[in-house]
Write an enzyme that holds these catalytic residues in place. Sequence first.
Site, mmCIF file in Angstrom:
data_model
loop_
_atom_site.group_PDB
_atom_site.id
_atom_site.type_symbol
_atom_site.label_atom_id
_atom_site.label_comp_id
_atom_site.label_asym_id
_atom_site.label_seq_id
_atom_site.Cartn_x
_atom_site.Cartn_y
_atom_site.Cartn_z
ATOM 1 N N MET A 20 0.695 5.506 3.886
ATOM 2 C CA MET A 20 0.251 6.066 5.059
ATOM 3 C C MET A 20 -0.477 5.650 5.835
ATOM 4 O O MET A 20 -1.591 5.930 6.740
ATOM 5 C CB MET A 20 -0.214 7.571 5.244
ATOM 6 C CG MET A 20 1.047 8.546 4.343
ATOM 7 S SD MET A 20 3.077 8.777 5.587
ATOM 8 C CE MET A 20 1.839 9.526 6.469
ATOM 9 N N GLU A 22 -3.752 2.295 5.363
ATOM 10 C CA GLU A 22 -5.259 2.098 4.570
ATOM 11 C C GLU A 22 -6.298 3.558 5.074
ATOM 12 O O GLU A 22 -6.356 3.842 5.917
ATOM 13 C CB GLU A 22 -5.545 1.049 5.195
ATOM 14 C CG GLU A 22 -4.768 -0.919 4.499
ATOM 15 C CD GLU A 22 -5.300 -1.923 5.425
ATOM 16 O OE1 GLU A 22 -4.225 -3.026 5.160
ATOM 17 O OE2 GLU A 22 -5.875 -1.887 6.331
ATOM 18 N N ASP A 131 2.886 16.039 -2.740
ATOM 19 C CA ASP A 131 2.435 14.095 -3.333
ATOM 20 C C ASP A 131 1.261 14.878 -4.038
ATOM 21 O O ASP A 131 0.388 14.155 -4.778
ATOM 22 C CB ASP A 131 2.304 13.807 -2.423
ATOM 23 C CG ASP A 131 2.681 12.330 -2.789
ATOM 24 O OD1 ASP A 131 3.315 12.347 -4.212
ATOM 25 O OD2 ASP A 131 1.628 11.779 -2.342
#
Length: 327
Positions: A20, A22, A131
């Site tokens: 997704m 940095e 997640d």
Amino acid sequence: MIGKTFSHYKVSSKLGEGGMGEVWRAEDTKLGRDVALKMLPEGFAEDVERLERFEREARVLASLSHPNIAGIHGLEDVEGKRFLVMEVAEGETLSERIGRGPLPVEEAARIAVQIAQAVEVAHEKGIVHRDLKPSNVMVTADGQIKVLDFGLAKAMGIHPLSGDSGQNTQSPTLSPGMTQAGMLLGTAGYMSPEQARGKTVDRRTDIWAFGCVLFEMLGGRRAFDGETVTDVLGAIVHKEPEIDKLPSGVPQRIRRLLEQCLQKDVSRRLQSIGDARIALVEWLEKPDVVEAPTVPIAPWRRFVSWGAAAALGAAAALGVASFLRTP
């Protein structure tokens, strides 16, 4: 990137990266505080539908306020860069902590209680993390935890158990070596069976991941593992976690909680993360209470018991009848 300024955010160092984008540490020069900037990939920003949904979810997630959740401060668009402004969580990841070996049961339980508190707050607002894993949990020096990456969560509508009917349910979240890019959302080692099959998910998928994290804290290894992503997903769908191989010091009450969290059938799985929190708090308060083992009754014993009960009932009936006939 280091030294570059976006609006009033001056980048100072890199914190990490993933599918997704940095993550960079930056100074908020207006408020004089450090923040984390999560730079979204260009492809993400170019997908209008995904970006609109992300912004909508970011607004919902901004309402989450809890000491165990890394907060979102804002969503910015500066010089063509789309990025989230987030709270900086100091310390080490739970993954790094586990890397030094299994945690003592009490330490694992205290961390798990805080994780459950964070997830419970999200579930109450109809948000599923999807997640949850040790690398998304930061542990401070004094033992407080911060659950990260709620920005990857899914707003599930009005009811927390409603299914995900969106068109992007299989959009990827990358994690080094353990995520199926372009196929599934989440990290393979912590996906629920329904998530691994690409089916709709609800808050019970977080309860499964919570069980995986607790198992890993106690055992020092993943509940489901393999050489490839396919092996891992196969283990999740077809194999049972080896709860009996956890260290002998893990009490039966916590083993039972793991069994409830890691039920493959969602209808038999623990239905509320709050129940997991309560179970752990009760164990922490009274760790010496021993849970009586449940001994299955053999079929012949069950037959004898039923027969005895029937005989007693018949005898009682005859006694009453005799009494009534007595002049």
